[in-house]
Scaffold this motif. Structure first.
Motif, PDB file in Angstrom:
ATOM      1  N   SER A 262       0.833  -1.210   0.000  1.00 35.36           N
ATOM      2  CA  SER A 262       0.000   0.000   0.000  1.00 35.36           C
ATOM      3  C   SER A 262       0.864   1.254   0.000  1.00 35.36           C
ATOM      4  O   SER A 262       0.569   2.224  -0.701  1.00 35.36           O
ATOM      5  CB  SER A 262      -0.922   0.020   1.227  1.00 35.36           C
ATOM      6  OG  SER A 262      -1.837  -1.033   1.181  1.00 35.36           O
TER       7      SER A 262
ATOM      8  N   THR B 190       0.596   3.722  -3.144  1.00 34.14           N
ATOM      9  CA  THR B 190       0.005   5.054  -2.973  1.00 34.14           C
ATOM     10  C   THR B 190       1.008   6.179  -3.185  1.00 34.14           C
ATOM     11  O   THR B 190       0.617   7.272  -3.571  1.00 34.14           O
ATOM     12  CB  THR B 190      -0.630   5.207  -1.585  1.00 34.14           C
ATOM     13  OG1 THR B 190       0.345   4.930  -0.588  1.00 34.14           O
ATOM     14  CG2 THR B 190      -1.819   4.289  -1.428  1.00 34.14           C
TER      15      THR B 190
ATOM     16  N   TRP C 248      -3.823   6.107  -5.673  1.00 32.38           N
ATOM     17  CA  TRP C 248      -5.120   5.436  -5.690  1.00 32.38           C
ATOM     18  C   TRP C 248      -5.858   5.800  -6.963  1.00 32.38           C
ATOM     19  O   TRP C 248      -5.920   6.954  -7.348  1.00 32.38           O
ATOM     20  CB  TRP C 248      -5.974   5.850  -4.492  1.00 32.38           C
ATOM     21  CG  TRP C 248      -5.625   5.139  -3.244  1.00 32.38           C
ATOM     22  CD1 TRP C 248      -4.967   5.635  -2.159  1.00 32.38           C
ATOM     23  CD2 TRP C 248      -5.906   3.774  -2.934  1.00 32.38           C
ATOM     24  NE1 TRP C 248      -4.821   4.675  -1.209  1.00 32.38           N
ATOM     25  CE2 TRP C 248      -5.387   3.521  -1.648  1.00 32.38           C
ATOM     26  CE3 TRP C 248      -6.528   2.736  -3.618  1.00 32.38           C
ATOM     27  CZ2 TRP C 248      -5.491   2.277  -1.033  1.00 32.38           C
ATOM     28  CZ3 TRP C 248      -6.629   1.501  -3.004  1.00 32.38           C
ATOM     29  CH2 TRP C 248      -6.110   1.287  -1.728  1.00 32.38           C
TER      30      TRP C 248
ATOM     31  N   PHE D 250      -9.623   5.505  -8.441  1.00 32.03           N
ATOM     32  CA  PHE D 250     -10.996   5.203  -8.072  1.00 32.03           C
ATOM     33  C   PHE D 250     -11.868   4.899  -9.288  1.00 32.03           C
ATOM     34  O   PHE D 250     -13.077   4.886  -9.200  1.00 32.03           O
ATOM     35  CB  PHE D 250     -11.585   6.365  -7.265  1.00 32.03           C
ATOM     36  CG  PHE D 250     -10.863   6.590  -5.972  1.00 32.03           C
ATOM     37  CD1 PHE D 250     -11.135   5.800  -4.864  1.00 32.03           C
ATOM     38  CD2 PHE D 250      -9.879   7.563  -5.866  1.00 32.03           C
ATOM     39  CE1 PHE D 250     -10.456   5.983  -3.679  1.00 32.03           C
ATOM     40  CE2 PHE D 250      -9.199   7.758  -4.686  1.00 32.03           C
ATOM     41  CZ  PHE D 250      -9.487   6.962  -3.576  1.00 32.03           C
TER      42      PHE D 250
ATOM     43  N   ALA E 198      -2.152  -4.272  -3.718  1.00 30.82           N
ATOM     44  CA  ALA E 198      -2.105  -2.833  -3.408  1.00 30.82           C
ATOM     45  C   ALA E 198      -0.901  -2.143  -4.049  1.00 30.82           C
ATOM     46  O   ALA E 198      -0.802  -0.920  -4.009  1.00 30.82           O
ATOM     47  CB  ALA E 198      -2.093  -2.618  -1.900  1.00 30.82           C
TER      48      ALA E 198
ATOM     49  N   PRO F 202      -2.833   0.262  -6.743  1.00 30.54           N
ATOM     50  CA  PRO F 202      -4.049   0.490  -5.942  1.00 30.54           C
ATOM     51  C   PRO F 202      -5.268   0.962  -6.729  1.00 30.54           C
ATOM     52  O   PRO F 202      -5.720   2.087  -6.617  1.00 30.54           O
ATOM     53  CB  PRO F 202      -3.586   1.545  -4.927  1.00 30.54           C
ATOM     54  CG  PRO F 202      -2.455   2.252  -5.580  1.00 30.54           C
ATOM     55  CD  PRO F 202      -1.811   1.265  -6.510  1.00 30.54           C
TER      56      PRO F 202
ATOM     57  N   VAL G  65      -9.051   0.590  -6.883  1.00 26.94           N
ATOM     58  CA  VAL G  65      -9.993   0.248  -5.813  1.00 26.94           C
ATOM     59  C   VAL G  65     -10.752  -1.040  -6.103  1.00 26.94           C
ATOM     60  O   VAL G  65     -10.820  -1.938  -5.259  1.00 26.94           O
ATOM     61  CB  VAL G  65     -10.956   1.424  -5.536  1.00 26.94           C
ATOM     62  CG1 VAL G  65     -12.045   1.019  -4.564  1.00 26.94           C
ATOM     63  CG2 VAL G  65     -10.194   2.610  -4.981  1.00 26.94           C
ATOM     64  N   TRP G  66     -11.347  -1.172  -7.296  1.00 23.51           N
ATOM     65  CA  TRP G  66     -12.152  -2.366  -7.570  1.00 23.51           C
ATOM     66  C   TRP G  66     -11.297  -3.624  -7.576  1.00 23.51           C
ATOM     67  O   TRP G  66     -11.737  -4.690  -7.140  1.00 23.51           O
ATOM     68  CB  TRP G  66     -12.932  -2.235  -8.882  1.00 23.51           C
ATOM     69  CG  TRP G  66     -12.094  -2.264 -10.124  1.00 23.51           C
ATOM     70  CD1 TRP G  66     -11.612  -1.191 -10.802  1.00 23.51           C
ATOM     71  CD2 TRP G  66     -11.623  -3.424 -10.816  1.00 23.51           C
ATOM     72  NE1 TRP G  66     -10.870  -1.609 -11.883  1.00 23.51           N
ATOM     73  CE2 TRP G  66     -10.857  -2.977 -11.920  1.00 23.51           C
ATOM     74  CE3 TRP G  66     -11.768  -4.796 -10.623  1.00 23.51           C
ATOM     75  CZ2 TRP G  66     -10.244  -3.843 -12.805  1.00 23.51           C
ATOM     76  CZ3 TRP G  66     -11.153  -5.664 -11.514  1.00 23.51           C
ATOM     77  CH2 TRP G  66     -10.415  -5.184 -12.591  1.00 23.51           C
TER      78      TRP G  66
ATOM     79  N   CYS H 191      -8.469  -4.099  -5.805  1.00 16.09           N
ATOM     80  CA  CYS H 191      -8.131  -4.389  -4.404  1.00 16.09           C
ATOM     81  C   CYS H 191      -9.302  -5.057  -3.682  1.00 16.09           C
ATOM     82  O   CYS H 191      -9.106  -6.006  -2.921  1.00 16.09           O
ATOM     83  CB  CYS H 191      -7.719  -3.106  -3.674  1.00 16.09           C
ATOM     84  SG  CYS H 191      -6.127  -2.442  -4.209  1.00 16.09           S
ATOM     85  N   LEU H 192     -10.517  -4.574  -3.935  1.00 15.44           N
ATOM     86  CA  LEU H 192     -11.696  -5.183  -3.314  1.00 15.44           C
ATOM     87  C   LEU H 192     -11.909  -6.615  -3.811  1.00 15.44           C
ATOM     88  O   LEU H 192     -12.204  -7.514  -3.025  1.00 15.44           O
ATOM     89  CB  LEU H 192     -12.940  -4.341  -3.594  1.00 15.44           C
ATOM     90  CG  LEU H 192     -13.045  -3.037  -2.821  1.00 15.44           C
ATOM     91  CD1 LEU H 192     -14.240  -2.222  -3.301  1.00 15.44           C
ATOM     92  CD2 LEU H 192     -13.148  -3.302  -1.330  1.00 15.44           C
TER      93      LEU H 192
ATOM     94  N   VAL I 105      -9.649   3.092   5.052  1.00 17.56           N
ATOM     95  CA  VAL I 105     -10.172   4.009   4.028  1.00 17.56           C
ATOM     96  C   VAL I 105     -10.164   5.441   4.554  1.00 17.56           C
ATOM     97  O   VAL I 105      -9.786   6.376   3.843  1.00 17.56           O
ATOM     98  CB  VAL I 105     -11.590   3.574   3.590  1.00 17.56           C
ATOM     99  CG1 VAL I 105     -12.285   4.662   2.786  1.00 17.56           C
ATOM    100  CG2 VAL I 105     -11.520   2.287   2.791  1.00 17.56           C
TER     101      VAL I 105
ATOM    102  N   TRP J  14      -6.405   6.560   4.549  1.00 16.18           N
ATOM    103  CA  TRP J  14      -5.880   6.816   3.212  1.00 16.18           C
ATOM    104  C   TRP J  14      -6.622   7.981   2.557  1.00 16.18           C
ATOM    105  O   TRP J  14      -6.019   8.786   1.845  1.00 16.18           O
ATOM    106  CB  TRP J  14      -5.948   5.579   2.329  1.00 16.18           C
ATOM    107  CG  TRP J  14      -4.978   4.505   2.743  1.00 16.18           C
ATOM    108  CD1 TRP J  14      -5.299   3.280   3.236  1.00 16.18           C
ATOM    109  CD2 TRP J  14      -3.542   4.556   2.729  1.00 16.18           C
ATOM    110  NE1 TRP J  14      -4.156   2.574   3.528  1.00 16.18           N
ATOM    111  CE2 TRP J  14      -3.061   3.328   3.224  1.00 16.18           C
ATOM    112  CE3 TRP J  14      -2.617   5.518   2.347  1.00 16.18           C
ATOM    113  CZ2 TRP J  14      -1.720   3.029   3.345  1.00 16.18           C
ATOM    114  CZ3 TRP J  14      -1.262   5.221   2.471  1.00 16.18           C
ATOM    115  CH2 TRP J  14      -0.832   4.003   2.964  1.00 16.18           C
TER     116      TRP J  14
END
Length: 196
Positions: A45, A49, A54, A56, A125, A128, A130-131, A133-134, A186, A189
């Motif tokens: 991470s 980052t 990140w 999004f 990460a 990074p 988002v989708w 990582c999830l 969250v 970050w």
């Protein structure tokens, strides 16, 4: 340490039995497994980052400064270490009604090894998104749940039907702890990206 990681990923049933027979202490599992494995999502991470930022899904990458990211990484690392201990305590608390009640130490050791797939999923990460990582985090959570379902009946010496119920309850508590950890992460970050 590496032998257990490989064993948990390639042959989880026998590896969990092997871990149980070793009767490790909390200090040993932390120093030889948890401290190292928990560093994977933290370092990835941090690198992701600060170097990439990140994403999004809107095409913009939000990078965080090195100093802010380092501060967040330290807190994130401590939260992960605490989450393992909390899950061990939850397993110990929930196992109080069984005759073969394990010690708190063995419950924390078990929680540390069950979290291995979650630690490994942190590698994503580095990039990074988002989708992504999830998605990978959900896969790690599912495999951790699988380890929990495999390990609990042998770990508590109970039949598989009761083990299934116990594992389901423990997994629900684990998801709650994970959600709290993710929410804090969250927020940290997100706050870090506002500082930059």
């Amino acid at each position: 340490m590496v032998n257990h990681v490989w064993g948990l990923m390639s042959r989880p049933g026998p590896e969990l039995q092997r871990i149980q027979r070793e009767h490790e202490t909390v200090q040993h599992v932390y120093s030889h497994h948890v401290l190292l494995m928990a560093a994977i999502p933290v370092l990835c991470s941090f690198i992701g980052t600060t170097q990439i930022g990140w994403n999004f899904g809107d095409g913009d990458n939000v990078r965080i400064s090195m100093l802010t990211s380092a501060s967040i990484a330290v807190v994130f690392y401590l939260l992960i270490l605490c989450a393992v201990a909390v899950m061990g305590r939850i397993i110990h608390w929930m196992a109080r009604r069984y005759d073969s009640r394990p010690t708190l130490s063995s419950c924390i050791v078990f929680a540390g090894y069950v979290a291995t797939p979650m630690f490994l999923s942190g590698i994503v990460a580095l990039y990074p998104l988002v989708w992504l990582c999830l998605f990978v985090g959900i896969i790690g959570l599912c495999y951790s749940g699988y380890l929990l379902y495999l390990g609990i009946p042998n770990f508590l010496n109970i039949d598989h039907r009761e083990g299934f119920l116990f594992s389901s309850s423990t997994l629900a508590m684990g998801v709650l702890v994970l959600e709290i950890l993710l929410a804090l992460t969250v927020i940290m970050w997100g706050y870090g990206s506002q500082l930059f």
